[in-house]
Write an enzyme that holds these catalytic residues in place. Structure first.
Site, PDB file in Angstrom:
ATOM      1  CB  CYS A 124      34.609  41.341  37.499  1.00  0.00           C
ATOM      2  SG  CYS A 124      36.272  42.018  37.362  1.00  0.00           S
ATOM      3  CG  HIS A 164      35.816  39.696  31.897  1.00  0.00           C
ATOM      4  ND1 HIS A 164      34.607  39.920  32.524  1.00  0.00           N
ATOM      5  CD2 HIS A 164      36.756  39.993  32.833  1.00  0.00           C
ATOM      6  CE1 HIS A 164      34.815  40.357  33.761  1.00  0.00           C
ATOM      7  NE2 HIS A 164      36.122  40.396  33.981  1.00  0.00           N
ATOM      8  CD  GLU A 165      40.092  37.936  32.864  1.00  0.00           C
ATOM      9  OE1 GLU A 165      40.789  38.827  33.390  1.00  0.00           O
ATOM     10  OE2 GLU A 165      39.058  37.495  33.394  1.00  0.00           O
ATOM     11  CG  HIS A 215      40.142  43.239  33.667  1.00  0.00           C
ATOM     12  ND1 HIS A 215      39.619  44.128  34.572  1.00  0.00           N
ATOM     13  CD2 HIS A 215      39.464  42.082  33.857  1.00  0.00           C
ATOM     14  CE1 HIS A 215      38.671  43.530  35.288  1.00  0.00           C
ATOM     15  NE2 HIS A 215      38.553  42.286  34.871  1.00  0.00           N
TER      16      HIS A 215
HETATM   17 NI    NI Z   1      37.263  40.869  35.680  1.00  0.00          NI
END
Ligand code: NI
Length: 195
Positions: free
Chosen positions: A112, A154-155, A158
């Site tokens: 990341c 993953h995004e 966030h």
């Molecule tokens: Ni990330």
């Protein structure tokens, strides 16, 4: 070209849920997306989310070349036309969401840009359906598997204030990038020939 500062692990903006974007076609959002793409490419990342550049908005960008995308991907139209191998096409999505297709999980290595120097093995849904709106106000809906599905999960995490270590089920599989090879080799020994 504008490069944005990237928030690092520990900054509160990274663990705060991001706000939905009311008007995806707003010029300010268009500028943000252009800057996020520049910033992602400059940092040699495969994805970036609004909170990572101190913008607590539900905006993500991602792109992965074939050599980082792994096998089993559905090629994007341009790549398919060119007869090329599948990668993840450069995509910017506003207010994205996903749902898993089935319950199968894959383990894979993630890093990341907000946690520089480290990588960890993270379980993610193997197949997903995701959607979002482009800066032209058009809806994108896709199915993805493998690395493509991993990047999207993953995004979107966030945007909900979730960082990949918070998804890890075995923190012994968190390593400095320079030690990842040794870590995975040790994992192979533990798991035997199936790896
Ligand atoms: Ni990330």
């Amino acid at each position: 070209m504008a490069l944005l500062k990237i928030a690092r692990l520990g900054h509160p903006v990274l663990i705060r849920p991001a706000a939905p974007v009311d008007d995806p076609t707003d010029a300010e959002i268009r500028r943000l997306i252009a800057d996020m793409i520049d910033t992602m490419k400059d940092a040699q990342g495969v994805g970036l989310a609004g909170p990572q550049v101190y913008q607590s908005r539900r905006v993500i960008v991602f792109e992965a070349p074939a050599e980082r995308a792994g096998a089993g991907e559905e090629p994007g139209p341009a790549l398919a036309e060119a007869g090329g191998v599948a990668g993840v096409p450069l995509t910017a999505l506003i207010n994205p969401s996903f749902e898993p297709i089935g319950e199968a999980l894959d383990l894979g290595l993630e890093g990341c840009l907000s946690i520089p120097g480290l990588s960890g093995v993270v379980p993610r849904f193997a197949r997903i359906r995701y959607r979002g709106v482009t800066q032209d106000g058009e809806t994108v809906a896709r199915e993805a598997s493998g690395f493509h599905a991993r990047v999207v999960q993953h995004e979107i995490d966030h945007l909900d204030g979730v960082l990949y270590p918070m998804r890890m089920t075995d923190l012994t599989l968190l390593a400095f990038n320079e030690e990842v090879g040794r870590m995975l080799a040790a994992l192979d020994e533990i798991d035997g020939e199936d790896g």
